[in-house]
Write a protein that holds these residues in place. Structure first.
Motif, PDB file in Angstrom:
ATOM      1  N   HIS A  34       0.832  -1.200   0.000  1.00 55.72           N
ATOM      2  CA  HIS A  34       0.000   0.000   0.000  1.00 55.72           C
ATOM      3  C   HIS A  34       0.868   1.253   0.000  1.00 55.72           C
ATOM      4  O   HIS A  34       1.973   1.271   0.538  1.00 55.72           O
ATOM      5  N   ILE A  35       0.329   2.285  -0.632  1.00 52.95           N
ATOM      6  CA  ILE A  35       1.051   3.537  -0.757  1.00 52.95           C
ATOM      7  C   ILE A  35       0.085   4.689  -0.533  1.00 52.95           C
ATOM      8  O   ILE A  35      -1.114   4.576  -0.826  1.00 52.95           O
ATOM      9  N   ASP A  36       0.582   5.782   0.009  1.00 53.29           N
ATOM     10  CA  ASP A  36      -0.231   6.966   0.243  1.00 53.29           C
ATOM     11  C   ASP A  36      -0.864   7.412  -1.065  1.00 53.29           C
ATOM     12  O   ASP A  36      -0.152   7.654  -2.041  1.00 53.29           O
ATOM     13  N   PRO A  37      -2.199   7.521  -1.144  1.00 49.43           N
ATOM     14  CA  PRO A  37      -2.839   7.874  -2.403  1.00 49.43           C
ATOM     15  C   PRO A  37      -2.641   9.318  -2.827  1.00 49.43           C
ATOM     16  O   PRO A  37      -2.993   9.702  -3.941  1.00 49.43           O
ATOM     17  N   GLY A  38      -2.098  10.166  -1.981  1.00 55.57           N
ATOM     18  CA  GLY A  38      -1.925  11.569  -2.346  1.00 55.57           C
ATOM     19  C   GLY A  38      -0.877  11.741  -3.415  1.00 55.57           C
ATOM     20  O   GLY A  38       0.270  11.332  -3.258  1.00 55.57           O
ATOM     21  N   GLY A  39      -1.235  12.335  -4.566  1.00 57.97           N
ATOM     22  CA  GLY A  39      -0.283  12.554  -5.650  1.00 57.97           C
ATOM     23  C   GLY A  39      -0.070  11.293  -6.459  1.00 57.97           C
ATOM     24  O   GLY A  39      -0.509  10.212  -6.113  1.00 57.97           O
ATOM     25  N   THR A  40       0.664  11.407  -7.554  1.00 60.79           N
ATOM     26  CA  THR A  40       0.891  10.268  -8.440  1.00 60.79           C
ATOM     27  C   THR A  40       2.342  10.128  -8.849  1.00 60.79           C
ATOM     28  O   THR A  40       2.658   9.328  -9.702  1.00 60.79           O
ATOM     29  N   GLU A  41       3.245  10.908  -8.252  1.00 64.58           N
ATOM     30  CA  GLU A  41       4.625  10.883  -8.697  1.00 64.58           C
ATOM     31  C   GLU A  41       5.259   9.530  -8.403  1.00 64.58           C
ATOM     32  O   GLU A  41       4.942   8.867  -7.420  1.00 64.58           O
ATOM     33  N   ALA A  42       6.194   9.129  -9.287  1.00 66.98           N
ATOM     34  CA  ALA A  42       6.839   7.831  -9.137  1.00 66.98           C
ATOM     35  C   ALA A  42       8.199   7.956  -8.497  1.00 66.98           C
ATOM     36  O   ALA A  42       8.949   7.002  -8.474  1.00 66.98           O
ATOM     37  N   GLY A  43       8.539   9.103  -7.934  1.00 64.32           N
ATOM     38  CA  GLY A  43       9.858   9.342  -7.376  1.00 64.32           C
ATOM     39  C   GLY A  43      10.070   8.647  -6.051  1.00 64.32           C
ATOM     40  O   GLY A  43       9.869   7.434  -5.924  1.00 64.32           O
ATOM     41  N   GLU A  44      10.447   9.413  -5.039  1.00 63.94           N
ATOM     42  CA  GLU A  44      10.834   8.818  -3.768  1.00 63.94           C
ATOM     43  C   GLU A  44       9.696   8.029  -3.125  1.00 63.94           C
ATOM     44  O   GLU A  44       9.912   7.002  -2.488  1.00 63.94           O
ATOM     45  N   ARG A  45       8.448   8.512  -3.286  1.00 62.65           N
ATOM     46  CA  ARG A  45       7.323   7.876  -2.593  1.00 62.65           C
ATOM     47  C   ARG A  45       7.091   6.452  -3.091  1.00 62.65           C
ATOM     48  O   ARG A  45       6.831   5.546  -2.310  1.00 62.65           O
ATOM     49  N   LEU A  46       7.181   6.242  -4.402  1.00 67.72           N
ATOM     50  CA  LEU A  46       7.021   4.893  -4.936  1.00 67.72           C
ATOM     51  C   LEU A  46       8.286   4.069  -4.720  1.00 67.72           C
ATOM     52  O   LEU A  46       8.220   2.895  -4.365  1.00 67.72           O
ATOM     53  N   ALA A  47       9.446   4.700  -4.948  1.00 70.48           N
ATOM     54  CA  ALA A  47      10.711   3.973  -4.828  1.00 70.48           C
ATOM     55  C   ALA A  47      10.909   3.445  -3.412  1.00 70.48           C
ATOM     56  O   ALA A  47      11.482   2.362  -3.206  1.00 70.48           O
ATOM     57  N   ALA A  48      10.429   4.184  -2.424  1.00 68.54           N
ATOM     58  CA  ALA A  48      10.616   3.771  -1.035  1.00 68.54           C
ATOM     59  C   ALA A  48       9.890   2.464  -0.728  1.00 68.54           C
ATOM     60  O   ALA A  48      10.311   1.708   0.152  1.00 68.54           O
ATOM     61  N   ARG A  49       8.819   2.193  -1.435  1.00 66.32           N
ATOM     62  CA  ARG A  49       8.035   0.982  -1.161  1.00 66.32           C
ATOM     63  C   ARG A  49       8.384  -0.181  -2.074  1.00 66.32           C
ATOM     64  O   ARG A  49       8.105  -1.334  -1.752  1.00 66.32           O
ATOM     65  N   VAL A  50       8.977   0.126  -3.213  1.00 65.80           N
ATOM     66  CA  VAL A  50       9.212  -0.927  -4.196  1.00 65.80           C
ATOM     67  C   VAL A  50      10.262  -1.919  -3.712  1.00 65.80           C
ATOM     68  O   VAL A  50      10.268  -3.085  -4.136  1.00 65.80           O
TER      69      VAL A  50
END
Length: 232
Positions: A34-50
């Protein structure tokens, strides 16, 4: 064993994924982070969970999102490339999955039904057009929140699909990952007499496409019930 890693925004219809995993009836595992739904950027927020998905042994990663289109086609491609670099794995997003799925089925004209607001739905329709599809119509339910859409049952989903369907559409697209649809695909396709592509169904199919897997699972609709027209 083929393991798919899905990055899912928020908490609405994520229980569709274990249902899909069960219906696939094969050596396929679907892991959801799960990821915070706020925003759609694939930068740090997605990379941190991948990293969680990579460590779990994922063969491919899909960003399970179609709702936020601050990016045009090229911008979305950049987003996915950034996700692939962070994961060190093949990566895509549900938005691209719809385009690839339509091509797989050999359909070009699609109708869209969504719980998203009109402006977001229009951006999604533009995205499909950029992918070479003709959007015959867009039907919005009035800007229902993801939490509200997640409570919809078979009747509400069927009503949305029927309202979206228009003459000339070769398939109906329901792009909300917040909608529970895995249990309703057979009913939807019988009622509309055409393929129905839904977000959580397409998300898993896109992951399998990236992993070069084809699985026959008729309960998951036409997309999982025919020989591929497009090679992975």
């Amino acid at each position: 064993m083929t393991a798919l890693g899905l990055l899912y925004p928020g908490h609405s219809a994520e229980d569709d994924y274990p249902r899909i995993e069960q219906l696939l009836g094969s050596d396929i595992r679907v892991d959801v982070v799960h990821i915070d739904p706020g925003g759609t950027e694939a930068g740090e927020r997605l990379a941190a969970r991948v990293a969680e998905l990579r460590l779990a042994g994922a063969d491919a990663v899909v960003w399970a999102c179609t709702g936020g289109f601050g990016y045009d086609w090229e911008g979305a491609q950049q987003q996915v490339r950034a996700l692939a670099r962070a994961a060190g794995l093949p990566a895509s997003a549900t938005s691209f999955g719809f385009v690839h799925a339509a091509r797989e089925l050999g359909v070009r004209r699609v109708a869209v039904g969504t719980a998203c607001p009109d402006d977001v739905a229009a951006l999604f329709a533009d995205f499909l057009r950029a992918g070479g599809l003709e959007v015959t119509g867009v039907r919005c339910s009035g800007g229902v929140t993801a939490a509200e859409a997640g409570t919809w049952g078979e009747e509400e989903v069927l009503t949305l699909a029927r309202a979206a369907d228009v003459s000339g559409a070769e398939a109906v697209v329901l792009p909300d990952t917040a909608l529970h649809t895995a249990a309703h695909l057979s009913l939807l396709e019988r009622a509309l007499s055409k393929p129905v592509l839904t977000a959580n169904q397409v998300t898993v199919w896109e992951g399998l496409r990236l992993a070069d897997r084809r699985v026959n699972a008729p309960a998951l609709g036409t997309l999982f019930s025919r020989e591929p027209l497009v090679q992975a």
